[in-house]
Write an enzyme that holds these catalytic residues in place. Structure first.
Site, PDB file in Angstrom:
ATOM      1  N   GLN A 124       0.796  -1.237   0.000  1.00  0.00           N
ATOM      2  CA  GLN A 124       0.000   0.000   0.000  1.00  0.00           C
ATOM      3  C   GLN A 124       0.831   1.291   0.000  1.00  0.00           C
ATOM      4  OE1 GLN A 124      -3.635   0.437   2.627  1.00  0.00           O
ATOM      5  NE2 GLN A 124      -2.300   1.955   3.554  1.00  0.00           N
TER       6      GLN A 124
ATOM      7  N   GLU B 212      -3.435   9.217  -1.637  1.00  0.00           N
ATOM      8  CA  GLU B 212      -2.717  10.074  -0.691  1.00  0.00           C
ATOM      9  C   GLU B 212      -1.668  10.926  -1.383  1.00  0.00           C
ATOM     10  OE1 GLU B 212      -1.344   7.895   2.698  1.00  0.00           O
ATOM     11  OE2 GLU B 212      -3.319   7.034   3.072  1.00  0.00           O
TER      12      GLU B 212
ATOM     13  N   ASP C 102       4.265   0.320   4.242  1.00  0.00           N
ATOM     14  CA  ASP C 102       3.039  -0.210   4.851  1.00  0.00           C
ATOM     15  C   ASP C 102       2.550  -1.305   3.914  1.00  0.00           C
ATOM     16  OD1 ASP C 102       0.672  -0.843   6.019  1.00  0.00           O
ATOM     17  OD2 ASP C 102      -0.233   1.158   5.875  1.00  0.00           O
TER      18      ASP C 102
ATOM     19  N   GLU D  37       5.053  -1.636   8.301  1.00  0.00           N
ATOM     20  CA  GLU D  37       3.749  -1.599   8.973  1.00  0.00           C
ATOM     21  C   GLU D  37       2.886  -2.764   8.481  1.00  0.00           C
ATOM     22  OE1 GLU D  37       2.033   2.349   8.668  1.00  0.00           O
ATOM     23  OE2 GLU D  37       0.009   1.501   8.660  1.00  0.00           O
TER      24      GLU D  37
ATOM     25  N   ASP E  11      -0.953  -1.429  12.662  1.00  0.00           N
ATOM     26  CA  ASP E  11      -2.014  -0.462  12.320  1.00  0.00           C
ATOM     27  C   ASP E  11      -3.359  -1.198  12.388  1.00  0.00           C
ATOM     28  OD1 ASP E  11      -3.766   1.352  11.188  1.00  0.00           O
ATOM     29  OD2 ASP E  11      -2.950   1.213   9.170  1.00  0.00           O
TER      30      ASP E  11
ATOM     31  N   LYS F  35      -4.177   6.476  15.138  1.00  0.00           N
ATOM     32  CA  LYS F  35      -5.162   7.173  14.304  1.00  0.00           C
ATOM     33  C   LYS F  35      -6.379   7.485  15.169  1.00  0.00           C
ATOM     34  CE  LYS F  35      -4.200   4.738   9.917  1.00  0.00           C
ATOM     35  NZ  LYS F  35      -4.552   3.512   9.169  1.00  0.00           N
TER      36      LYS F  35
ATOM     37  N   ARG G  85      -5.504   9.473   7.676  1.00  0.00           N
ATOM     38  CA  ARG G  85      -6.189   8.420   6.947  1.00  0.00           C
ATOM     39  C   ARG G  85      -6.050   8.698   5.453  1.00  0.00           C
ATOM     40  NH1 ARG G  85      -8.733   4.698  10.332  1.00  0.00           N
ATOM     41  NH2 ARG G  85      -8.197   3.479   8.505  1.00  0.00           N
ATOM     42  N   SER G  86      -6.453   7.723   4.643  1.00  0.00           N
ATOM     43  CA  SER G  86      -6.383   7.963   3.199  1.00  0.00           C
ATOM     44  C   SER G  86      -7.435   8.984   2.756  1.00  0.00           C
ATOM     45  CB  SER G  86      -6.530   6.652   2.436  1.00  0.00           C
ATOM     46  OG  SER G  86      -7.630   5.916   2.914  1.00  0.00           O
TER      47      SER G  86
ATOM     48  N   LYS H 287       2.857  10.308  10.148  1.00  0.00           N
ATOM     49  CA  LYS H 287       2.586   9.763   8.811  1.00  0.00           C
ATOM     50  C   LYS H 287       1.333  10.465   8.273  1.00  0.00           C
ATOM     51  CE  LYS H 287       1.131   5.442   6.569  1.00  0.00           C
ATOM     52  NZ  LYS H 287       0.651   4.069   6.756  1.00  0.00           N
TER      53      LYS H 287
HETATM   54  C1  2PG Z   1      -2.934   3.173   6.549  1.00  0.00           C
HETATM   55  C2  2PG Z   1      -3.747   4.373   6.114  1.00  0.00           C
HETATM   56  C3  2PG Z   1      -2.858   5.495   5.686  1.00  0.00           C
HETATM   57  P1  2PG Z   1      -6.230   4.056   5.448  1.00  0.00           P
HETATM   58  O1  2PG Z   1      -3.244   2.021   6.215  1.00  0.00           O
HETATM   59  O2  2PG Z   1      -1.976   3.333   7.280  1.00  0.00           O
HETATM   60  O3  2PG Z   1      -1.945   5.120   4.686  1.00  0.00           O
HETATM   61  O4  2PG Z   1      -4.670   4.032   5.115  1.00  0.00           O
HETATM   62  O5  2PG Z   1      -6.555   5.396   6.000  1.00  0.00           O
HETATM   63  O6  2PG Z   1      -6.912   3.759   4.143  1.00  0.00           O
HETATM   64  O7  2PG Z   1      -6.445   2.979   6.467  1.00  0.00           O
HETATM   65 MG    MG Z   2      -1.611   1.120   7.531  1.00  0.00          MG
END
Ligand code: 2PG
Ligand code: MG
Length: 423
Positions: free
Chosen positions: A164, A206, A243, A286, A313, A338, A367-368, A389
């Site tokens: 990702q 992103e 990640d 990650e 995560d 987050k 977040r994305s 991040k």
């Molecule tokens: C992640 C986030 C940010 P998402 O996986 O760390 O890159 O993605 O907000 O889609 O969970």
């Molecule tokens: Mg992640």
């Protein structure tokens, strides 16, 4: 009524960086100070996260948030009227009680986090303090080391590559400003390389380049070349952070790498990542395994945890309880933080504190799906997280946050201490 007491709470339906509806909350206190916050939204979410309340139906792919906004106006606002915004823990407890579910599905994680963060902003504003200073409460703070995406894949790029986030981090920089300078050169060089090879396809969710690569490893090779072209030594001034977001392509111990046309078991994925760790200057990985693969996380951390950050995560979902369990079982050595995974400021801070108590690295993360809201920049500084991040080095919902840290670094002046999570 005292100046810090809540006079008005109102929800608003606005739009996020993917053009999807999201929740904004405004809070005004009796003294006139106010706070505002916007709920972000993930695309690769952990199953243990607080869930957003979405309306379903045909409009906007079912993603509308009118019910969540109504919950703010009709249920949360009357309950919060007259409460003191400086009592964040008390207000968050009340929000959790009002919702009454384990995953915040009733009022909506989006309604709760926007409210909780707006309370935090109002409390800082009531004291006429920048948020980071209010959070630090007089303690010394550090400026976080950024990790910044260069290529975006996985759920953020229609799974064009399986991994990702291909990110860089500049651990030897003297300041946040210098880390951004270096990253800007790498991002630029990566764009040039792609364009020379006819691989420029725009950007992912992103802001990282859309990864038109033939294999996951080609992305890593290209990243190393971009670092070199920018004039840096890979692994010295600029290192790589990944990640894998493995929950997106694996469960029950089976992992399907579509781009590489391979299916691996947990040990096979660990071995493949191990080869990457040997070949490339990787300092953090990650979610190397899926959220249901506790044993895989343990084996991976036992094998590579001395060498690099193993970040949870989807695996830890900003939960203090999960962080403590992972620490006891040796299943990680760093946690992504987050706020909307937890649903309230108090629970977010508890997860961060649990991480610090366990000796984990702590990385505040966007977040994305994002917005102009820059709260996480303040959380990373004021809570001394050490790392931040935010996504890539393009698009204003990302740049707003990097730029906010630059302003904070300037406000701290020559005494600003830059975090050194990698020694
Ligand atoms: C992640 C986030 C940010 P998402 O996986 O760390 O890159 O993605 O907000 O889609 O969970
Ligand atoms: Mg992640």
């Amino acid at each position: 009524m005292a100046a810090n007491h809540i006079a008005r709470v109102n929800g608003r339906r606005i739009w996020d960086s993917r053009g999807r509806p999201t929740v904004e909350v405004d809070i005004v206190v009796e003294g006139g100070a106010s706070g505002r916050a916007i709920a972000p939204a993930g695309a690769s979410t952990g199953s243990g996260e607080a869930v957003d309340l979405r309306d379903g139906g045909a409009a906007f792919g079912g993603l509308d948030v009118r019910r969540a906004v109504a919950n703010v106006d009709e249920i949360i606002a009357p309950a919060l009227a007259g409460l003191d915004v400086s009592d964040q823990a008390g207000i968050d407890r009340l929000l959790i009680e009002l919702d009454g579910t384990a995953n915040k599905a009733s009022l909506g994680g989006n309604a709760l986090i926007a409210t909780s963060l707006a309370v935090l902003h109002a409390a800082a504003a009531a004291q006429a303090l920048p948020l980071w200073r209010h959070l630090a409460g007089g303690a010394e703070v550090t400026i976080p080391l950024p990790e910044i995406q260069v290529f975006g894949g996985g759920a953020h790029a229609a799974r064009r590559v399986d991994v990702q986030d291909f990110m860089v981090t500049c651990p030897r920089s003297g300041s946040f400003a210098q880390a951004l300078d270096r990253t800007a050169e790498v991002y630029r060089a990566a764009g040039q390389l792609l364009s020379e090879r006819g691989l420029i396809m725009g950007v992912a969710d992103e802001g990282g380049y859309w990864p038109a690569f033939a294999s996951n490893e080609e992305a890593l090779d290209m990243l190393v070349r971009a670092i070199e072209r920018a004039g840096f030594t890979p692994g010295d001034e600029v290192a790589i952070s990944l990640d894998i977001a493995a929950s997106e392509f694996g469960e029950d111990g089976r992992y399907r790498l579509a781009l590489d046309d391979r299916e691996l078991d947990s040990d096979g994925l660990c071995a493949m990542l191990g080869r990457w760790i040997e070949r490339y200057p990787i300092v953090a990985i990650e979610d190397p395994l899926a959220e249901d693969d506790l044993e895989g996380f343990r084996r991976f951390t036992a094998a590579y945890g001395e060498k690099l950050q193993v970040v949870g995560d989807d695996f830890l979902v900003t939960s203090a309880e999960r962080v403590c369990k992972a620490a006891a079982g040796g299943a990680c050595n760093a946690v992504l933080i987050k706020p909307n995974q937890a649903g309230t400021v108090t629970e977010t801070k508890a997860a961060l504190d649990a991480g610090k108590a366990a000796g984990f690295g702590t990385i505040v993360s966007a977040r994305s799906g994002e917005s102009e809201d820059v709260t996480i920049a303040h959380l990373a500084v004021g809570w001394n997280a050490g790392q931040l991040k935010v996504g890539s080095f393009a698009r204003s919902e990302r740049m707003a946050k990097w730029n906010e840290v630059l302003r904070i670094e300037e406000a701290l002046g020559p005494g600003a201490r830059f975090a050194r999570p990698f020694g």
